[in-house]
Structures are given as structure tokens and as C-alpha cells.
Design a protein around this motif. Structure first.
Motif, PDB file in Angstrom:
ATOM      1  N   GLY A 270       0.804  -1.213   0.000  1.00  0.00           N
ATOM      2  CA  GLY A 270       0.000   0.000   0.000  1.00  0.00           C
ATOM      3  C   GLY A 270       0.835   1.260   0.000  1.00  0.00           C
ATOM      4  N   GLU A 431      -4.954  -9.348  -3.286  1.00  0.00           N
ATOM      5  CA  GLU A 431      -5.156  -8.103  -2.560  1.00  0.00           C
ATOM      6  C   GLU A 431      -4.233  -7.007  -3.084  1.00  0.00           C
ATOM      7  OE1 GLU A 431      -6.750  -5.365  -0.102  1.00  0.00           O
ATOM      8  OE2 GLU A 431      -7.472  -7.398  -0.451  1.00  0.00           O
ATOM      9  N   PHE A 432      -2.913  -7.272  -3.121  1.00  0.00           N
ATOM     10  CA  PHE A 432      -2.070  -6.147  -3.526  1.00  0.00           C
ATOM     11  C   PHE A 432      -2.070  -5.927  -5.033  1.00  0.00           C
ATOM     12  CE2 PHE A 432       1.415  -9.394  -2.980  1.00  0.00           C
ATOM     13  CZ  PHE A 432       1.961  -9.370  -4.245  1.00  0.00           C
ATOM     14  N   SER A 434      -4.920  -6.022  -6.658  1.00  0.00           N
ATOM     15  CA  SER A 434      -6.108  -5.167  -6.813  1.00  0.00           C
ATOM     16  C   SER A 434      -5.762  -3.719  -6.506  1.00  0.00           C
ATOM     17  CB  SER A 434      -7.219  -5.666  -5.887  1.00  0.00           C
ATOM     18  OG  SER A 434      -6.879  -5.489  -4.529  1.00  0.00           O
ATOM     19  N   ARG A 435      -4.881  -3.497  -5.521  1.00  0.00           N
ATOM     20  CA  ARG A 435      -4.443  -2.131  -5.243  1.00  0.00           C
ATOM     21  C   ARG A 435      -3.638  -1.570  -6.411  1.00  0.00           C
ATOM     22  NH1 ARG A 435      -2.530  -2.105   1.130  1.00  0.00           N
ATOM     23  NH2 ARG A 435      -4.420  -3.062   1.977  1.00  0.00           N
ATOM     24  N   SER A 439      -4.178   1.795  -8.971  1.00  0.00           N
ATOM     25  CA  SER A 439      -3.141   2.777  -9.292  1.00  0.00           C
ATOM     26  C   SER A 439      -2.895   2.853 -10.793  1.00  0.00           C
ATOM     27  CB  SER A 439      -1.839   2.409  -8.565  1.00  0.00           C
ATOM     28  OG  SER A 439      -2.019   2.410  -7.167  1.00  0.00           O
TER      29      SER A 439
END
Length: 823
Positions: A270, A431-432, A434-435, A439
Motif C-alpha cells: 500500500g 489483494e495487492f 487489486s491495489r 493505481s
């Protein structure tokens, strides 16, 4: 166990509960060798302050009793043990706490060796004020050590095993007959035995205990998966000070350690991913985050339209032939595993997991060596050659998607001899990634010009304001008519607990994309802060702190547009309670709201101004007013009443006249107010938020004072179910009884009176329990061995949402339930 749920008494019949008993390991002369956390909780001394110090400095034993038992060899008091073991002693002693206070403890002294050998013993401490006494016989202690859920071993002075318990055998997969008489390096060569033996030798030679030493490796029980163990080492001496050997106690913490590592990686992702609005940079940040902590190789392939800044096409069959390699990274220099270079087209065969992932939109975890991998590699010559050369173990492919539109794929691989990916790794990757997808999509959107900025600004405002039983709402937004177009005016309506509603209007300095982005950050911050239910002045104070941080972390001096947008921003925050009809509000440099009364009058609230956000060191003040039924509350930005060509009083008078039309709908009043703005080039945005307030019917709220007596819980449940029957909500009785029972019990047990229970029938059923304590409860997941700690977990599972809000004289814990479909 939750701080508020307390220990359960359901297990009061068990003979020996280690969760409620403190243990101290002491040698013959009385020096402390081990000190449990429960002992620290009872007496207050951390382990570092007591190890290798005489136990007599903390506990005063009766005359004739030593840490190896009574001087006459009897078993001490016999009323707590029907068959005392020679050398054991139990009774009540005086102890000195760390804060110098004295307290009485129940103590049982038990030798660890066979009967007659009292050179090493365990002291069991119990606080009789909070825990009942249970005797511990020698047989119980022996069974405890044998079946202890922690691995325990004893080694001689040559560091050879002389004893170990069943847990250690099972955890490592090496039976005792293969360990006894052998060294650690002989039986556990895959567990970095040099480091472990170094710790054993240190404890043996110095007498200093080594606590929570963490080491990794492979054991026969799990040859294909690295394990992590946390182990403590301590020396064993006899009463004369002769060294007998060394012992250690350890536990397999692999799962918890990996969960921590995954959480740390997620947190880092994040912070690292999305710091740039450049597509290639964001993709590079993704693979740099993954390698080497998560994968041995990672790559990102994106669709060509995404690289051009165009909107990706929505559909189940994207053009897989249009993928292009944007970034990759490997543990090996030069990234030799990559089949294509950065910037080159990246084409995959039809049966590959990459194509399946991109088309289906679901992540894929695949192990190499099975038939499925062999099938698609047979059609992909280049990647088949790479697989033969580098021996992959498994791969994860995750789709990069934004708003259900495909952007590309991210691939992660592990090679021999590293471990295969697990299901938990798949969830982490999703999860990361999707982040990163968010971006990447932001980077694509950043290429848009003026119309993209306007779309962004409007998308950050509420798309549709919904009426509630507490109030009707309507709004208008008019952007400035200048070169930049988009400004930073915004508004929001935030439902709070207890049927209350927050109304907020804000204004960011400047125009353009910086102002719009800053507005979005402030609106998100206000919405987040509102969920903690602070008073209006406290919310503005926290928002002011956030703005100061944003200013400190702003861009370089030559580009201060973003900082200027934050500094000097204004905000008005109001909270309306339909039960009391009162509205609390505070403002930070913002115009005061207008209130239209049912008789047609319009006045502006006498509200302390407060400084704009970002100045710091200035307080904000709250004002509370009572609003009659059907009163009109108008919140607006300064662009509505201020103009370079006329005095602000003229604008306020014009607004007052526009709001006097009480017989019209809110949309009609909004249109009338906006039409009153003079036709001229706008230099500032205009935001208007209107709310017509309503009172909640008196028969929709019931409340009772609850005596601070556990016996009153059943009565509280009966009162709640009676109210539900009157409201025709009998289907919610069972769930409500559980919620009321848990919340009232916690308030009686852990908080201070008075305790009050309130039920509110609105769009949802709200259960509130208030008390005079300011301690906030915390939701925790109780372990299977815990006897309590599940109260708030049960409430969270049975209700839509729950939370805590603080009042002037305590707090309120609330929980909301949705009505059954037939209600």
C-alpha cells in the motif's frame, strides 16, 4: 479474550487450568530461571527484572519451607492434595508486587525431577482474589509436561538429548528413540543446528536464559515446507550449583509468522504501489514489491488500449494478442526466465492459465508437474524451454481489473528449491494486485484533459443523496466558469448510529485537478472520521491536524498548487439527532448555515467562526440548536453569497429570500436558490445542501435504566423482546436477546454505572447500551481453548454493523439489525 468480555466461569470444574495459573522455574538455591507472563501480570515484574535473582526478593516463604519443599520432607498442607508427593508444598504466602504493595498468593512448590531430587522445581502461583485454588499433584504435573502443547527437551552437558516430550516428537517428526543420546545436528540437519546449538551452549556456559529465539528450517515432519520455531533455552543446575544440562521449550509459529509476513507485505504494498501516475512506474513498483519477498519472478502484462490511456473494452473475451510486457523482475540478474523483454508483445497460448485468468477474471494458482501445466506448455515452446531450464514449482496469475474491465495480468512464480504457493498466498496476491490495478487505472485516467478533471470532481461528490426518516435532502453544484473549470467545493450526507445524520459542506482553495483531488481527500477523511462519532468541534480539530500533515508532506516549493489547495480549506460539519430534534454543528472558516422555520422565517445560526483548516493552534467551538419539525437547514459554500462586485450582506439577503418558499419541494427550493445567483462569470464554485428535518415518532424509541447487577440481564432481555412484540418485530427477538445480553453484561461487568438500554425502530433496528466508562471495547477472535472473549464477535456476526461513540459522561455501544423481508 476481549478486554470487555472477561473470563468465563464455565470451566470452573477443571482441576488444573494453565490459563489462570502463573508458573515460575526456580533452582535449588532459589534463583529464578523462568518467569511466565501470568506471573508478570500478577506481580508486575517483567521477566528481565527477575531472572537469575532470588525468589525470596519477591515471595516470602514460611519458616522451614524452601523452594525445594518443606525442611521435614513432608508434603506441606494436605487439605488441597489427598496424596501429597514428598518434596511438594502448598499454602498461602506473602508476595511483594513491583509497585511495593503486598499481596497474598496461593503457592504450590513441585520438584521437576524424581521423588527425592529437589534441585529444580516449579512454583505455581494463584491470586486467590481472582482465581479459585486447585491442587496440582505430581502425576498431573508429569502428564502436563508430557502433553504440553509446546515442545520440551532436556540435554546433558554434551548437548545430547536425555528427555523430550510427545509434542516435540510430533512437531519435528523425529521419535525419541532416534534422538536420545544424539545431538541436534545429528537429528535435525535441516534446522540450521549450528545456530540452535550456539544458543544451547550460551545458556549452558553462562546460565543466562535465551527467550523466544526464532529459527527456520526443514524438519522430517514437513520436508517440503520451511518451518519457523520460537524457542527458549535455560540451564539446569542442582541445589549445589552443579550444572546438570540444558533444556529448551519451543513452539511451531510458522502459520502466525507467515501471517505476519503477509500482512507486512500487504502494508508495504500500500505504501510502495501507486506513488506515481505513470503506468510503467506503477507496474515496476508492483514487481519490486513482490520480488524477492513473495516470488522469485514477477511480471506485468497490460492490454494495448490501457497503455494508450484509452478506456479498456468491457467484455468476457479481451484480445489476448494485444498484451504487452510493461515490467518484470527476477532474483536472477538480467531476468533470464522472462520469455519476452519489457516493451515487447507478450502472447500466450489459448490453454495457458494467463489467458484463462484474463478471460474469466479470476486468479489462478497452478503447480508445475501436473497434466494441466504439461498441456499448455506443449503449445508454448519458449516458455517450455524456460520451465526445463529453471524448474518452476508453482505460479500465481492474477487479473488486473478496474470496474470489471480487464487491464492485463500479473504473474508470480517460484522456482526450485523454494516452496510452492499456497491458497493464502493467492489471497495475498489478489489483494495487492487489486491495489496496483487501482493505481494503474488512475495513471491511465491522469492523461485525460479538462473533461477528465470535471468527471473526477463530480465522481467524488455523492452520486445520489438518499432521504432518511430523519431528513429529506437535496443538493446542487455549480462549477466555476473559468479556464480551469473544476473547483473543490463539496458536500456529503453521512448516516451515523442511533438514526443520527451528519451533514457536511466544504470548500478547497483554487481550481483544477489539484483542487478536485484535495477535495476528495478531505471528503474521504471527514467520512472516515465521522464513523468514529466525535463531536463536531473534535472532528474539525482532527481534520485540521490531517491538513497540517498534508502540508508538511506537500510537493517541492516550485509546485505549490496542491499545498495551496489544502491550506485555507473551509468546512462546516453538523450532526442532527431526530430523537431529540437537536443539531450540533461547528465550522472552520466556513459560512454559517441558514435555518428556515415552519412559519416561513429564515435566520442564520449564531455559530463561532473558527479558523480555516491548516492554520493550527486555534480551537473550534460547537453550537447546538433545537430544530422544530419540518425545519429547513441550508448549508452552502461562500461562492453562493460572495462576489467581487457586491457586499456579502447582499448575497445573504438574496439567499434568505430564496429560502422563504416553504410550500415547495426541496428540489424546487434548490432551483430557486441557484436561479437567484446573478448571471455573471463565476470565479468560485457553488455548492448547496438543503435538508428538511423530521422527528422520530415517540413510540419508535424505548429506553430503560438497567441495575448494575448481573441478575438484571434477564430482565433487560425481557424488556427488549416485549418492545419488539409491540412493534411487530418478533422475528428479531432471538437475535436481539443475544445482542442485549452481551452488551448489557459487558457494561455491568466492565464499565461504570449508570447503565441504560435503548431500542430504536427506524430503517434498521438499533440496540444501544450506554455506561459511564470511557474504555473502548475491542473485537478479538477467541481461540478454541479460550473460555470467553466471544461476546463482541457474536454481536458482530449477528448484526449488520456495530460500534462505539463517546458522550460527555461516558460512551454508547450500539448494534444495528436489518429487518426480515416480511417486515
Amino acid at each position: 479474550m476481549s478486554n470487555r468480555d472477561g473470563p468465563s466461569q464455565a470451566g470452573a470444574g477443571v482441576p488444573f487450568d494453565m490459563a489462570d495459573m502463573a508458573t515460575v522455574l526456580v533452582d535449588g538455591p532459589g534463583l529464578v530461571l523462568g518467569w511466565s507472563r501470568k506471573a508478570e501480570q500478577i506481580l508486575g515484574y517483567p521477566a528481565a527484572e527477575v531472572l537469575n535473582r532470588p525468589i525470596a526478593a519477591f515471595i516470602t516463604l514460611p519458616d522451614g519451607v524452601t523452594t525445594t519443599g518443606p525442611a521435614d520432607g513432608t508434603g506441606g498442607t494436605g487439605d488441597r492434595d489427598d496424596d501429597p508427593v514428598p518434596g511438594t508444598w502448598s499454602g498461602r504466602v506473602t508476595a511483594r508486587k513491583r509497585d511495593t504493595r503486598r499481596m497474598e498468593l496461593e503457592v504450590r512448590i513441585c520438584p521437576l525431577a524424581h521423588a527425592g531430587d529437589r534441585d529444580l522445581c516449579l512454583l505455581f502461583l494463584i491470586d486467590p482474589q481472582s482465581t479459585p485454588w486447585w491442587g496440582v499433584s505430581q502425576s498431573v504435573l508429569e502428564r502436563f509436561l508430557t502433553h504440553l502443547p509446546y515442545g520440551v527437551a532436556v540435554l546433558d552437558t554434551n548437548l545430547r538429548y536425555v528427555w523430550l516430550n510427545e509434542t516435540l516428537e510430533r512437531t519435528a517428526g523425529v521419535p525419541s528413540e532416534e534422538r536420545l543420546g544424539r545431538r541436534v545436528s545429528d537429528v535435525l540437519p535441516g534446522m540450521a543446528p549450528e545456530a540452535m546449538e550456539a544458543q544451547l551452549r550460551h545458556a549452558l556456559e553462562t546460565g543466562e536464559s535465551v527467550l523466544a529465539f526464532e529459527h527456520r528450517g526443514h524438519v522430517p515432519a514437513h520436508p517440503d515446507r520451511e518451518r519457523v520455531f520460537s524457542t527458549s533455552f535455560f540451564r539446569l543446575d542442582d541445589s549445589a550449583g552443579h550444572v546438570l544440562g540444558v533444556g529448551y521449550m519451543g513452539a511451531d509459529v510458522t502459520d502466525s509468522k507467515r501471517a505476519q509476513e503477509r500482512l507486512a507485505l500487504l502494508t508495504e504494498s500500500g505504501a510502495r504501489i501507486g506513488n506515481s501516475l505513470d503506468i510503467a512506474t506503477t507496474a515496476a513498483e508492483l514487481v519490486e514489491t513482490a520480488v524477492p519477498r513473495f516470488a522469485d519472478f514477477a511480471c506485468v502484462d497490460l492490454l494495448e488500449p490501457v497503455l494508450d490511456g484509452r478506456e479498456p473494452e468491457e467484455g468476457p473475451t479481451p484480445d489476448v494478442a494485444s498484451l504487452r510486457r510493461v515490467a518484470h523482475r527476477s532474483l536472477r540478474a538480467g531476468c533470464p526466465e522472462a520469455a519476452v523483454g519489457v516493451g515487447e508483445p507478450s502472447r500466450y497460448v489459448a490453454r495457458s492459465p494467463m489467458v484463462r485468468c484474463l478471460i474469466e477474471g479470476k486468479a489462478v494458482l497452478q503447480s508445475f508437474g501436473d497434466d494441466e501445466a504439461a498441456h499448455w506448455l506443449a503449445d508454448d515452446v519458449i516458455r517450455a524451454d524456460r520451465a526445463r531450464e529453471f524448474a518452476p514449482r508453482s505460479l500465481i496469475v492474477v487479473p488486473l481489473r478496474s470496474q470489471r474491465r480487464p487491464l492485463g495480468v500479473a504473474l508470480f512464480a517460484r522456482w526450485w528449491p523454494n516452496e510452492r504457493f499456497e491458497e493464502a498466498d493467492l489471497l495475498l496476491a489478489e489483494e495487492f494486485v487489486s491495489r496496483a490495478a487501482v493505481s494503474l487505472d488512475n495513471a491511465r485516467r491522469y492523461t485525460r484533459e479538462h473533461n477528465a478533471a470535471l468527471t473526477l470532481q463530480r465522481s467524488l461528490l455523492p452520486h445520489a443523496l438518499k432521504d432518511t426518516p430523519a431528513l429529506e435532502v437535496a443538493s446542487r453544484y455549480l462549477p466555476a466558469d473559468n479556464r480551469d473549470g473544476v473547483g473543490g467545493d463539496w458536500y456529503d450526507v453521512i448516516p451515523l448510529s442511533g438514526t443520527r445524520v451528519a451533514l457536511v459542506v466544504g470548500d478547497v482553495v483554487g481550481h483544477g485537478i489539484n483542487a478536485a483531488a484535495t477535495m476528495g481527500r478531505l471528503r474521504a477523511a471527514v467520512r472516515t472520521l465521522a464513523m468514529t462519532d466525535p463531536a463536531p468541534n473534535e472532528l474539525l480539530a482532527r481534520l485540521d491536524d490531517l491538513v497540517l500533515h498534508l502540508i508538511d508532506e506537500g510537493p517541492a516549493d516550485e509546485d505549490r498548487a496542491a499545498t495551496t489547495a489544502v491550506l485555507g480549506a473551509t468546512c462546516l460539519y453538523a450532526v442532527y439527532d431526530p430523537i431529540t430534534g437537536r443539531c450540533a454543528m461547528a465550522r472552520a472558516g466556513h459560512p454559517a448555515p441558514a435555518v428556515g422555520t415552519p412559519d416561513g422565517g429564515v435566520d442564520f445560526v449564531d455559530l463561532a467562526g473558527g479558523p480555516p483548516l491548516g492554520l493550527g493552534s486555534f480551537p473550534f467551538e460547537s453550537t447546538e440548536v433545537e430544530l422544530a419539525e419540518d425545519s429547513l437547514l441550508a448549508l452552502f459554500t461562500d461562492g453562493l453569497v460572495e462576489s467581487p462586485t457586491e457586499d456579502v450582506d447582499v448575497g445573504l439577503l438574496r439567499l434568505r429570500r430564496a429560502l422563504t418558499c416553504r410550500d415547495r419541494s426541496l428540489d424546487e427550493i434548490c432551483a430557486r436558490v441557484m436561479a437567484s445567483v446573478p448571471a455573471r462569470p463565476q470565479t468560485d464554485d457553488v455548492a448547496l445542501l438543503l435538508a428538511r428535518v423530521h422527528r422520530l415518532p415517540a413510540d419508535s424509541v424505548v429506553s430503560w435504566d438497567v441495575p448494575t447487577d448481573p441478575a438484571a440481564v434477564s430482565g433487560a432481555r425481557d424488556l427488549a423482546t416485549g418492545a419488539l412484540e409491540r412493534w411487530g418485530l418478533g422475528d428479531l427477538a432471538f437475535t436481539t436477546e443475544l445482542v442485549v445480553s452481551e452488551l448489557v453484561t459487558n457494561a455491568i461487568r466492565y464499565a461504570a454505572g449508570p447503565v441504560r438500554l435503548r431500542l430504536i425502530k427506524d430503517s434498521v433496528l438499533t440496540c444501544e447500551v450506554s455506561d459511564a466508562s470511557s474504555t473502548s471495547p475491542h473485537l478479538r477472535h477467541a481461540r478454541t481453548t479460550d473460555e470467553g472473549g466471544r461476546g463482541l464477535f457474536i454481536v458482530a456476526q449477528l448484526t449488520r454493523r456495530w460500534g462505539t461513540r463517546y458522550t460527555a459522561d461516558g460512551k454508547v455501544i450500539w448494534a444495528e439489525q436489518v429487518y426480515p423481508p416480511q417486515v
